[in-house]
Design an enzyme around this catalytic site. Structure first.
Site, PDB file in Angstrom:
ATOM      1  N   LYS A   1      53.182  82.024  39.732  1.00  0.00           N
ATOM      2  CA  LYS A   1      52.904  81.454  41.355  1.00  0.00           C
ATOM      3  C   LYS A   1      51.649  82.090  41.487  1.00  0.00           C
ATOM      4  O   LYS A   1      50.754  81.081  42.067  1.00  0.00           O
ATOM      5  CB  LYS A   1      53.935  81.859  42.228  1.00  0.00           C
ATOM      6  CG  LYS A   1      55.438  81.356  42.081  1.00  0.00           C
ATOM      7  CD  LYS A   1      56.409  81.883  42.879  1.00  0.00           C
ATOM      8  CE  LYS A   1      57.928  81.474  42.652  1.00  0.00           C
ATOM      9  NZ  LYS A   1      58.972  81.993  42.856  1.00  0.00           N
TER      10      LYS A   1
ATOM     11  N   GLN B   1      61.112  86.909  46.218  1.00  0.00           N
ATOM     12  CA  GLN B   1      61.689  86.309  44.979  1.00  0.00           C
ATOM     13  C   GLN B   1      63.245  86.650  44.743  1.00  0.00           C
ATOM     14  O   GLN B   1      63.359  87.988  44.969  1.00  0.00           O
ATOM     15  CB  GLN B   1      60.925  87.021  43.486  1.00  0.00           C
ATOM     16  CG  GLN B   1      61.211  86.547  42.142  1.00  0.00           C
ATOM     17  CD  GLN B   1      61.094  84.984  42.030  1.00  0.00           C
ATOM     18  OE1 GLN B   1      60.134  84.408  42.551  1.00  0.00           O
ATOM     19  NE2 GLN B   1      61.600  84.275  41.230  1.00  0.00           N
TER      20      GLN B   1
ATOM     21  N   ASP C   1      60.127  79.057  51.325  1.00  0.00           N
ATOM     22  CA  ASP C   1      61.108  78.571  50.447  1.00  0.00           C
ATOM     23  C   ASP C   1      62.138  77.691  51.264  1.00  0.00           C
ATOM     24  O   ASP C   1      63.079  77.327  50.528  1.00  0.00           O
ATOM     25  CB  ASP C   1      62.114  79.827  50.045  1.00  0.00           C
ATOM     26  CG  ASP C   1      61.679  80.356  48.587  1.00  0.00           C
ATOM     27  OD1 ASP C   1      61.491  79.526  47.748  1.00  0.00           O
ATOM     28  OD2 ASP C   1      61.809  81.644  48.224  1.00  0.00           O
TER      29      ASP C   1
HETATM   30  N1  GUN Z   1      64.238  82.579  41.864  1.00  0.00           N
HETATM   31  C1  GUN Z   1      64.422  81.844  41.360  1.00  0.00           C
HETATM   32  N2  GUN Z   1      63.840  80.611  41.989  1.00  0.00           N
HETATM   33  C2  GUN Z   1      63.376  80.963  42.997  1.00  0.00           C
HETATM   34  C3  GUN Z   1      62.605  80.091  44.107  1.00  0.00           C
HETATM   35  O1  GUN Z   1      62.721  79.073  44.395  1.00  0.00           O
HETATM   36  N3  GUN Z   1      62.648  81.024  45.386  1.00  0.00           N
HETATM   37  C4  GUN Z   1      62.888  82.371  45.475  1.00  0.00           C
HETATM   38  N4  GUN Z   1      62.503  83.169  46.515  1.00  0.00           N
HETATM   39  N5  GUN Z   1      63.430  82.838  44.219  1.00  0.00           N
HETATM   40  C5  GUN Z   1      63.830  82.494  43.116  1.00  0.00           C
END
Ligand code: GUN
Length: 300
Positions: free
Chosen positions: A54, A98, A121
């Site tokens: 990311k 995350q 998100d």
């Molecule tokens: N962990 C796995 N996929 C995601 C996601 O799309 N967002 C977040 N915050 N954590 C994750």
């Protein structure tokens, strides 16, 4: 019939290109650089990989990237204090915590402490409610990516029968809201659904998001239907050698591809779209925060 393969890797690259263009315009015309903060608590290896990826892609599209890596024992109070600081930081337009979080942290409390306008998100309860009532919101990245691919393939989705297999808060439920927003007739199917094969056979669009490797076989697919496979499952692959594994989706690719009109592969389908949509959401959030027009084609 042999399905058209929807190339998620290429599509995601295109979306990131559009995001980069918007970032350039925001900088050149308004002197604003969109910023994304990612918070990682603990050392889960898969999460570390996601967070690194990311951060790299955020910088590649010209945005500011901030990473906060906290110790696995971080207290809830300290995490909430960091989120408060990011909520009040005008250079940060998107905040992503995350998941999963270590067990001693209350995930709902943490997510709902993020400023909803910075919740890229789309997990904050306000955004869930706004999406559910058809109002402007931050939309979860994976379903948004699926919607973009479906719109690109079909043009209009109006009147199509869509079956979403899986009822998770992260994919199944928001996906069904988005499809409803585009005037599909939507069925949410799940592990208790009666006659699941027949339900899926009625679908013009199948979105599989159950987390069960190769659960949907080709003989559940209506000829010509579009299959969006959200699953990413690692299974043993003895044919590749002892101890080897491979990634498969929730659909049995070969048999589904024989029947479907279009299908997303695993890997290289939905997966790459998730981060592209995270970047898109960050630009959208930045535009909204500054009272500017939202980027076309990058929102629901
Ligand atoms: N962990 C796995 N996929 C995601 C996601 O799309 N967002 C977040 N915050 N954590 C994750």
């Amino acid at each position: 019939m042999s399905a058209k393969v929807i190339d998620g890797k290429a599509f995601a690259a295109k979306v990131r290109g559009q995001v980069a263009e918007h970032v350039t315009r925001l900088k050149d015309e308004h002197g604003i650089t969109p910023g994304l903060a990612v918070v990682l608590v603990g050392e889960d290896p898969a999460s570390q990989v996601y967070v690194r990826s990311k951060g790299k892609m955020t910088l590649e599209v010209g945005m500011k990237s901030v990473e906060h890596k906290l110790d696995a024992n971080t207290s809830e109070a300290d995490l909430l204090a960091l989120i408060d600081q990011l909520n009040n930081d005008d250079t940060i337009h998107g905040i992503l915590v995350q998941l999963p979080l270590p067990k001693h942290l209350n995930e709902d409390l943490v997510i709902n402490s993020i400023d909803p306008s910075k919740d890229v998100d789309g997990f904050h309860i306000s955004n869930v409610g706004l999406l559910g009532t058809g109002q402007k919101s931050m939309v979860p990245c994976t379903p948004l990516g699926c919607l973009m691919m479906l719109r690109d393939h079909h043009g209009s989705l109006s009147g199509l029968n869509a079956v979403v297999v899986g009822r998770s808060n992260i994919v199944g439920k928001p996906m069904s809201q988005l499809l409803l927003g585009d005037s599909c007739t939507v069925t949410i199917a799940h592990s208790r659904t009666k006659d699941l094969p027949d339900v899926v056979r009625g679908a013009d669009i199948v979105v599989a998001a159950v987390g069960r490797p190769e659960m949907v076989p080709g003989d559940w697919i209506k000829p010509g239907a579009t299959v969006i496979d959200v699953g990413i499952n690692r299974i043993d692959a003895p044919e590749k050698g002892e101890g080897k594994t491979r990634l498969v989706g929730d659909c049995h690719y070969e048999s589904c591809a024989e029947v479907a009109g279009a299908i997303t592969p695993v890997p290289g389908g939905v997966g790459p779209m998730t981060i592209a949509c995270l970047l898109a959401n960050t630009v959208t959030s930045c535009c909204r925060a500054n009272g500017l027009d939202e980027p076309e084609g990058l929102t629901a």
